[in-house]
Design an enzyme around this catalytic site. Sequence first.
Site, PDB file in Angstrom:
ATOM      1  N   TRP A 100      48.601 136.068  32.241  1.00  0.00           N
ATOM      2  CA  TRP A 100      49.014 134.667  32.112  1.00  0.00           C
ATOM      3  C   TRP A 100      47.953 133.732  32.668  1.00  0.00           C
ATOM      4  O   TRP A 100      47.743 132.632  32.131  1.00  0.00           O
ATOM      5  CB  TRP A 100      50.373 134.469  32.780  1.00  0.00           C
ATOM      6  CG  TRP A 100      51.393 135.397  32.223  1.00  0.00           C
ATOM      7  CD1 TRP A 100      52.019 136.430  32.862  1.00  0.00           C
ATOM      8  CD2 TRP A 100      51.864 135.444  30.867  1.00  0.00           C
ATOM      9  NE1 TRP A 100      52.853 137.103  32.011  1.00  0.00           N
ATOM     10  CE2 TRP A 100      52.776 136.522  30.774  1.00  0.00           C
ATOM     11  CE3 TRP A 100      51.601 134.680  29.734  1.00  0.00           C
ATOM     12  CZ2 TRP A 100      53.436 136.845  29.591  1.00  0.00           C
ATOM     13  CZ3 TRP A 100      52.251 135.012  28.547  1.00  0.00           C
ATOM     14  CH2 TRP A 100      53.147 136.072  28.485  1.00  0.00           C
ATOM     15  N   ASP A 167      50.938 128.007  38.388  1.00  0.00           N
ATOM     16  CA  ASP A 167      52.004 128.620  37.616  1.00  0.00           C
ATOM     17  C   ASP A 167      52.819 129.474  38.586  1.00  0.00           C
ATOM     18  O   ASP A 167      52.353 130.498  39.075  1.00  0.00           O
ATOM     19  CB  ASP A 167      51.403 129.477  36.498  1.00  0.00           C
ATOM     20  CG  ASP A 167      52.449 130.213  35.673  1.00  0.00           C
ATOM     21  OD1 ASP A 167      53.650 130.096  35.974  1.00  0.00           O
ATOM     22  OD2 ASP A 167      52.047 130.921  34.730  1.00  0.00           O
ATOM     23  N   LYS A 191      63.049 133.458  34.731  1.00  0.00           N
ATOM     24  CA  LYS A 191      62.915 134.519  35.728  1.00  0.00           C
ATOM     25  C   LYS A 191      63.751 134.229  36.971  1.00  0.00           C
ATOM     26  O   LYS A 191      64.578 135.039  37.359  1.00  0.00           O
ATOM     27  CB  LYS A 191      61.445 134.720  36.087  1.00  0.00           C
ATOM     28  CG  LYS A 191      60.585 135.062  34.861  1.00  0.00           C
ATOM     29  CD  LYS A 191      59.141 135.250  35.198  1.00  0.00           C
ATOM     30  CE  LYS A 191      58.270 135.301  33.956  1.00  0.00           C
ATOM     31  NZ  LYS A 191      58.647 136.341  32.999  1.00  0.00           N
TER      32      LYS A 191
END
Length: 356
Positions: A100, A167, A191
């Site tokens: 990511w 992030d 999540k």
Amino acid sequence: MKKKHNFYAGPSILSEYTIKNTAAAVENFAGSGLSLLEVSHRGKDFIAVNDEARVLVKELLDVPSTHEVIFVGGGASMQFCMAPYNLLNKKASYLDTGTWASKAIKEAKIFGEVEVVASSKDKNYSYIPKEYSVSPDSDYFHITTNNTIFGTELHTIPDVGVPLVSDMSSDIFSRPVDVSKFNVIYAGAQKNLAPSGVAVVIVRTDALGKVDRPIPSMLSYRIHVDNDSMYNTPPVLPIFAALQTLKWYKEQGGLPVLQQKNIEKAAILYAEIDRNKLFKGTAAVEDRSLMNVCFVMNEEYKELESAFNEYATANGMIGLKGHRSVGGFRASIYNAMPKSSVEALVETMKAFEKTV
């Protein structure tokens, strides 16, 4: 039905509190006789949901008055471009710690110079780089605090002399964090917060308006801040679910309590991985994630990987298969994961060991 233990990495486990209250609102929202899925986002009942959710984000994370909280569609992947669109004027620095992070780097290069200060790609992202420096003329330094695929986590937020962008999709609300160090924190919901479809963004408002380029309205943090996350029709169900999760976090005692629970759960599972002759962890010990525990079979037992996965699934352990780029196993133990599920996995690993 026998209880299932949900170890999926995302979309992932949600608290029973969140699921129960969201399901009830889908049937009858705020006593209106209408479903949450069919009411106006401009109605007072949903505006109250949106406002309360943003207030609770601020409360739980102790967000300073310099920052605002918004909900936007598109998930964290949209933020890979939205953050540099709004903040990268000339140059930004990035830390490459996984899939990511590398995707975020790719998007940022569209908007200006990107300096990758360090990368752990040389060892398949199994550690967090420690030795690096960040150019003082960087508009910001981007980090991915937790790496779901490879099971590593930044346990200390770096102090590098420039504002941070992060992030935090997979570890937001798992521990306290000093929000004042960041120009932007963003997180996909699926999540530790809500079903997929929304991202929460915490933005320092005086960091905005510094880039030379025009920004489309839908991609402008300023537009979303000025419109209280209501510039366009928001994803109402994920935001409602997020509010339920945030209420549940507050009931648990807030982030310090959640952090201690997460440390305890992870310690139980890592201890079994280190003890059990069949398994070994894949991440550097000092960088092991508290959210995503990655492990594989030891080489001499490699042929048992499928057998263990089948055994675990038969015993109610769901979602343990590792990401296709890594293999092995991944137990995602987010805030909503009870310690009893972690203990059940450990007992399953012990029981399988006895069959070998």
